[in-house]
Motif scaffolding. Structure first.
Motif, mmCIF file in Angstrom:
data_model
loop_
_atom_site.group_PDB
_atom_site.id
_atom_site.type_symbol
_atom_site.label_atom_id
_atom_site.label_comp_id
_atom_site.label_asym_id
_atom_site.label_seq_id
_atom_site.Cartn_x
_atom_site.Cartn_y
_atom_site.Cartn_z
ATOM 1 N N THR A 43 1.001 -1.253 -0.239
ATOM 2 C CA THR A 43 -0.491 0.240 0.454
ATOM 3 C C THR A 43 1.059 0.983 0.377
ATOM 4 O O THR A 43 0.262 2.408 -0.784
ATOM 5 C CB THR A 43 -0.665 -0.152 1.016
ATOM 6 O OG1 THR A 43 -1.594 -1.010 1.970
ATOM 7 C CG2 THR A 43 -2.225 0.976 1.110
ATOM 8 N N ILE A 44 1.737 1.045 0.910
ATOM 9 C CA ILE A 44 2.650 2.177 0.910
ATOM 10 C C ILE A 44 3.633 2.628 -0.483
ATOM 11 O O ILE A 44 3.715 3.643 -1.165
ATOM 12 C CB ILE A 44 4.055 2.090 2.116
ATOM 13 C CG1 ILE A 44 3.146 2.476 3.054
ATOM 14 C CG2 ILE A 44 4.892 3.449 1.772
ATOM 15 C CD1 ILE A 44 4.501 1.695 4.384
ATOM 16 N N ALA A 51 0.756 9.103 -6.214
ATOM 17 C CA ALA A 51 0.966 10.186 -6.107
ATOM 18 C C ALA A 51 2.555 10.997 -6.756
ATOM 19 O O ALA A 51 2.291 12.353 -7.646
ATOM 20 C CB ALA A 51 2.066 10.750 -4.444
ATOM 21 N N ALA A 52 3.281 10.009 -7.458
ATOM 22 C CA ALA A 52 4.175 10.893 -8.195
ATOM 23 C C ALA A 52 3.690 10.844 -10.014
ATOM 24 O O ALA A 52 4.048 11.928 -10.470
ATOM 25 C CB ALA A 52 5.913 9.700 -8.076
ATOM 26 N N ILE A 53 2.901 9.524 -9.676
ATOM 27 C CA ILE A 53 2.299 9.818 -11.139
ATOM 28 C C ILE A 53 1.424 11.338 -11.171
ATOM 29 O O ILE A 53 1.123 11.993 -12.174
ATOM 30 C CB ILE A 53 1.202 8.767 -11.428
ATOM 31 C CG1 ILE A 53 2.053 7.441 -12.211
ATOM 32 C CG2 ILE A 53 0.271 8.597 -12.401
ATOM 33 C CD1 ILE A 53 1.263 6.195 -11.463
ATOM 34 N N LEU A 54 0.994 11.557 -10.158
ATOM 35 C CA LEU A 54 -0.199 12.931 -10.187
ATOM 36 C C LEU A 54 0.457 14.383 -10.418
ATOM 37 O O LEU A 54 0.135 15.024 -11.314
ATOM 38 C CB LEU A 54 -1.184 12.868 -9.147
ATOM 39 C CG LEU A 54 -2.153 11.522 -8.567
ATOM 40 C CD1 LEU A 54 -2.807 11.995 -6.852
ATOM 41 C CD2 LEU A 54 -3.838 12.126 -9.804
ATOM 42 N N SER A 57 1.970 14.384 -14.302
ATOM 43 C CA SER A 57 1.288 14.564 -15.474
ATOM 44 C C SER A 57 0.528 15.658 -14.818
ATOM 45 O O SER A 57 -0.728 15.930 -15.464
ATOM 46 C CB SER A 57 0.299 13.120 -15.291
ATOM 47 O OG SER A 57 -0.270 12.850 -13.726
ATOM 48 N N ASP A 58 0.307 16.109 -13.564
ATOM 49 C CA ASP A 58 0.020 17.327 -13.202
ATOM 50 C C ASP A 58 -1.375 17.709 -13.811
ATOM 51 O O ASP A 58 -2.650 17.837 -13.725
ATOM 52 C CB ASP A 58 -0.232 18.481 -14.762
ATOM 53 C CG ASP A 58 -0.405 20.359 -14.192
ATOM 54 O OD1 ASP A 58 0.185 20.284 -12.884
ATOM 55 O OD2 ASP A 58 -0.494 21.143 -15.080
ATOM 56 N N GLN A 59 -1.933 16.336 -12.486
ATOM 57 C CA GLN A 59 -3.503 16.002 -12.503
ATOM 58 C C GLN A 59 -3.892 15.845 -10.651
ATOM 59 O O GLN A 59 -5.251 15.898 -10.801
ATOM 60 C CB GLN A 59 -3.351 14.214 -13.307
ATOM 61 C CG GLN A 59 -3.295 13.917 -14.363
ATOM 62 C CD GLN A 59 -3.866 12.386 -14.623
ATOM 63 O OE1 GLN A 59 -5.012 12.417 -14.747
ATOM 64 N NE2 GLN A 59 -2.722 12.130 -14.914
ATOM 65 N N TRP A 60 -3.004 16.842 -9.787
ATOM 66 C CA TRP A 60 -3.352 17.256 -8.734
ATOM 67 C C TRP A 60 -4.211 17.558 -8.306
ATOM 68 O O TRP A 60 -4.481 18.504 -9.240
ATOM 69 C CB TRP A 60 -1.933 17.541 -8.030
ATOM 70 C CG TRP A 60 -2.186 17.179 -6.982
ATOM 71 C CD1 TRP A 60 -3.203 17.641 -5.731
ATOM 72 C CD2 TRP A 60 -1.752 16.179 -5.689
ATOM 73 N NE1 TRP A 60 -3.177 17.485 -4.870
ATOM 74 C CE2 TRP A 60 -2.327 16.621 -4.305
ATOM 75 C CE3 TRP A 60 -1.566 14.959 -6.413
ATOM 76 C CZ2 TRP A 60 -2.317 15.985 -3.278
ATOM 77 C CZ3 TRP A 60 -1.403 13.736 -4.751
ATOM 78 C CH2 TRP A 60 -1.477 14.171 -3.768
ATOM 79 N N GLN A 61 -5.612 17.435 -8.015
ATOM 80 C CA GLN A 61 -6.510 18.095 -8.152
ATOM 81 C C GLN A 61 -7.294 19.054 -6.581
ATOM 82 O O GLN A 61 -6.155 17.697 -5.379
ATOM 83 C CB GLN A 61 -7.575 17.252 -7.949
ATOM 84 C CG GLN A 61 -8.175 17.007 -9.384
ATOM 85 C CD GLN A 61 -9.410 16.713 -10.197
ATOM 86 O OE1 GLN A 61 -9.128 15.223 -10.304
ATOM 87 N NE2 GLN A 61 -10.824 16.852 -9.798
#
Length: 145
Positions: A43-44, A51-54, A57-61
């Protein structure tokens, strides 16, 4: 022509491939550690990777952009995922990966049933035959005869 990467089939096949690798790597990984602790480590890793992908890819909301209803169902989904992973790793700890994974994939059958019952989805006769074959196939692969 639509790019292969933009199709649901492409991503579904990748999902199945990674799910298969999850069983193999997980079976090896739980050899010398408790199943619940193995799930915690997994899970970690997933949390860090997503988190790294978000970020990449500038997908953080913002958390405020998510509705309470969406939060409710994502939390329920997360709890169900956690329960599934705990059960899966416990099963892998004591069973053969080649038998555990097919039983786990009975989730396909349950999704079809739940989709019809709770989401109002419609399945054709051919679809139901496929669901029955998946169920039968999973049982046959898991059978120790």
């Amino acid at each position: 022509m639509k790019s292969l990467v933009l199709t649901w089939q492409f991503w579904a096949i990748l999902s199945a491939t990674f799910a298969a690798l999850t069983a193999i790597f997980g079976k090896i990984g739980v050899e010398n550690v408790g199943a619940d602790f193995a799930t915690f480590i997994r899970t970690i890793v997933i949390l860090a990777a997503i988190a790294a992908i978000l970020v990449a890819s500038d997908q953080w909301q913002s958390f405020g952009s998510v509705s309470p209803r969406t939060y409710l169902f994502l939390v329920l989904s997360g709890l169900a995922t956690g329960a599934s992973w705990l059960c899966y790793f416990r099963a892998l700890k004591i069973g053969d990966a080649a038998r555990v994974a097919p039983i786990d994939k009975l989730s396909v059958v349950l999704v079809a049933l739940f989709g019809v019952l709770f989401l109002g989805e419609k399945l054709s006769g051919a679809n139901w035959a496929g669901v029955a074959l998946i169920a039968a196939g999973a049982m046959l692969v898991a059978y120790r005869g």
